[in-house]
Design an enzyme around this catalytic site. Structure first.
Site, mmCIF file in Angstrom:
data_model
loop_
_atom_site.group_PDB
_atom_site.id
_atom_site.type_symbol
_atom_site.label_atom_id
_atom_site.label_comp_id
_atom_site.label_asym_id
_atom_site.label_seq_id
_atom_site.Cartn_x
_atom_site.Cartn_y
_atom_site.Cartn_z
ATOM 1 N N LEU A 1 56.323 67.647 60.507
ATOM 2 C CA LEU A 1 55.686 66.824 59.476
ATOM 3 C C LEU A 1 56.365 67.090 58.128
ATOM 4 O O LEU A 1 57.427 67.684 58.055
ATOM 5 C CB LEU A 1 54.189 67.076 59.435
ATOM 6 C CG LEU A 1 53.386 66.342 60.524
ATOM 7 C CD1 LEU A 1 51.906 66.650 60.389
ATOM 8 C CD2 LEU A 1 53.609 64.838 60.485
ATOM 9 N N CYS B 1 68.521 59.343 51.656
ATOM 10 C CA CYS B 1 67.933 59.775 52.923
ATOM 11 C C CYS B 1 68.544 59.067 54.119
ATOM 12 O O CYS B 1 68.202 59.368 55.265
ATOM 13 C CB CYS B 1 66.417 59.559 52.898
ATOM 14 S SG CYS B 1 65.556 60.759 51.856
ATOM 15 N N GLY C 1 67.340 78.375 42.233
ATOM 16 C CA GLY C 1 67.995 77.495 43.180
ATOM 17 C C GLY C 1 69.337 78.059 43.593
ATOM 18 O O GLY C 1 69.570 79.269 43.562
ATOM 19 N N THR D 1 73.730 76.867 43.577
ATOM 20 C CA THR D 1 74.790 75.928 43.245
ATOM 21 C C THR D 1 76.080 76.403 43.905
ATOM 22 O O THR D 1 76.474 77.563 43.730
ATOM 23 C CB THR D 1 74.997 75.840 41.715
ATOM 24 O OG1 THR D 1 73.756 75.512 41.091
ATOM 25 C CG2 THR D 1 76.017 74.768 41.375
ATOM 26 N N LYS E 1 70.179 61.253 56.987
ATOM 27 C CA LYS E 1 69.434 62.056 57.955
ATOM 28 C C LYS E 1 69.981 61.881 59.371
ATOM 29 O O LYS E 1 70.422 60.794 59.756
ATOM 30 C CB LYS E 1 67.952 61.667 57.932
ATOM 31 C CG LYS E 1 67.196 62.216 56.740
ATOM 32 C CD LYS E 1 65.696 62.066 56.921
ATOM 33 C CE LYS E 1 64.934 62.732 55.795
ATOM 34 N NZ LYS E 1 63.475 62.650 55.986
#
Length: 409
Positions: free
Chosen positions: A88, A57, A182, A184, A60
């Site tokens: 949020l 993270c 998903g 790929t 970011k």
């Protein structure tokens, strides 16, 4: 003690919470064994983090820049009477079916540990955590997002992708959900992420904008993830930093393993108990650090409040690493050091906080921390969060390096 009986749904959720799972214990065993590339047919010097220039993270977009960019959406409120929008942890959207809301989140980032299986678990846990930050403990479906690095050879591709999928799938199973799709693609860097979705009634969702003066702030995992994984990479690559800063390699490894364990650990039990003990506010701590996420949460509160952070619980030995760097490596003590799959930060009435902590510690087997308080904001000033200039740093000893540990997840 609670003055109101928990709902039937919360009682059922609590029973699920108390059921022991072997999944997390097996992940801890793998972490303690350490990842040996040769065992998987990889080069002895293979390092997953070499396939990216950023980690977890920590990739970011900085919070001030992001807040400015999001103005392009127009004047969309973060929270309204019936939904949660941009800003949020998850969106909460009324569906066309009366009484049902869609709660959804997505997240992706780059690898920050060397074991692709553990990286898969961390990725899934991080995605799910955004649901848990809304008090939503049940996930109906997950999608997996995967950018396969162009620089992988065929063996590396097959090993890394398969191990990552196994880890992601196992974490989803531990959360009581499945991966059903998903995307790929090929990518210059290795990219890892997912989507988590839940369809809920109102009683399954926590109202996270009700903090008021007198509440206390609870954190469910210590800080220091960015410090620990970066120092461990210095050790793995033998780049001279460990020697230059006079650091202890054994303590670095121990801190990194402690960080990996807590990044794999789901915040699901904390979410269940947040509803049970009627937390007034909640978020998870990830890329913006403890101060950034506390400030985000404070700004959406209905009451005029300020979140004051009095103590910083940190993974054992990360304080020494940060001080050896420049006195405040990665701004650990300034509150903006990035976390990946960090803990939940909750505002709870003081009279319920210790019961919440005791129950969570009993089911998870790990400590929680009272780190601050909610006070009334100064007249004319916006809600915000700050670190008390007299803050204390609290080193948190590892639980996973003790043979006495009992993990109930």
């Amino acid at each position: 003690m609670l003055s109101r009986k928990a709902s039937d749904h919360d009682q059922q959720a609590t029973r699920r919470m108390e059921s022991p799972y072997a999944s997390h214990a097996s992940a801890v065993a793998r972490i303690l064994k350490t990842f040996i590339p040769q065992d998987y047919g990889l080069h002895p010097l293979f390092l997953l983090q070499n396939f990216t220039q950023m980690k977890g993270c920590g990739c970011k977009v900085p919070r001030p820049i992001l807040l400015n960019l999001l103005k392009a959406f127009g004047n969309i409120p973060t929270m309204s009477h019936d939904e949660v929008g941009i800003g949020l942890d998850s969106c909460v959207v009324p569906t066309r079916h009366p009484g049902l809301k869609l709660v959804q989140t997505t997240d992706f980032f780059y690898p920050l540990v060397d074991d692709p299986y553990i990286m898969g678990r961390i990725t899934a846990a991080n995605v799910l955590s955004d649901l848990y930050a809304m008090g939503v403990s049940e996930c109906d479906n997950m999608l997996m997002l995967l950018g396969v690095c162009n620089d992988f050879n065929d063996v590396e591709r097959d090993v890394i992708v398969k191990e990552f999928i196994k880890g992601f799938k196992d974490a989803a199973a531990q959360a009581g959900t499945e991966v059903r799709g998903g995307q790929t693609v090929k990518c210059p860097w290795l990219l890892l992420g997912g989507v988590a979705t839940s369809v809920c009634t109102d009683r399954e969702i926590l109202k996270v904008d009700r903090a008021k003066p007198g509440d206390v702030l609870i954190l469910t995992k210590p800080l220091g993830g960015q410090v620990s994984v970066n120092s461990y990479e210095w050790l793995q690559t033998n780049n001279g930093r460990v020697k230059e800063l006079h650091l202890d390699p054994k303590k670095i490894l121990r801190a990194a393993q402690q960080a990996m364990e807590q990044m794999c650990r789901l915040n699901r039990n904390a979410a269940i108990l947040a509803r049970k003990y009627r937390a007034h506010a909640c978020t998870d701590v990830t890329g913006f650090g403890i101060l950034g996420h506390a400030d985000n949460l404070a700004r959406v509160q209905r009451n005029n409040v300020q979140f004051v952070i009095d103590s910083l619980p940190v993974i054992e030995y990360t304080e020494e690493i940060a001080r050896a760097m420049n006195g405040n490596g990665f701004n650990l003590f300034g509150g903006t050091s990035a976390e990946t799959s960090g803990g939940l930060l909750l505002a709870l009435p003081e009279e319920r906080a210790e019961d919440f902590r005791a129950e969570l510690e009993s089911v998870d087997g790990f400590p929680t921390f009272l780190i601050g308080r909610v006070v009334e904001a100064e007249p004319g000033k916006p809600n915000n969060a700050e670190i008390n200039h007299r803050y204390t740093v609290v080193p948190v000893p590892s639980q996973i390096h003790s043979s006495a540990i009992v993990i109930n997840q």
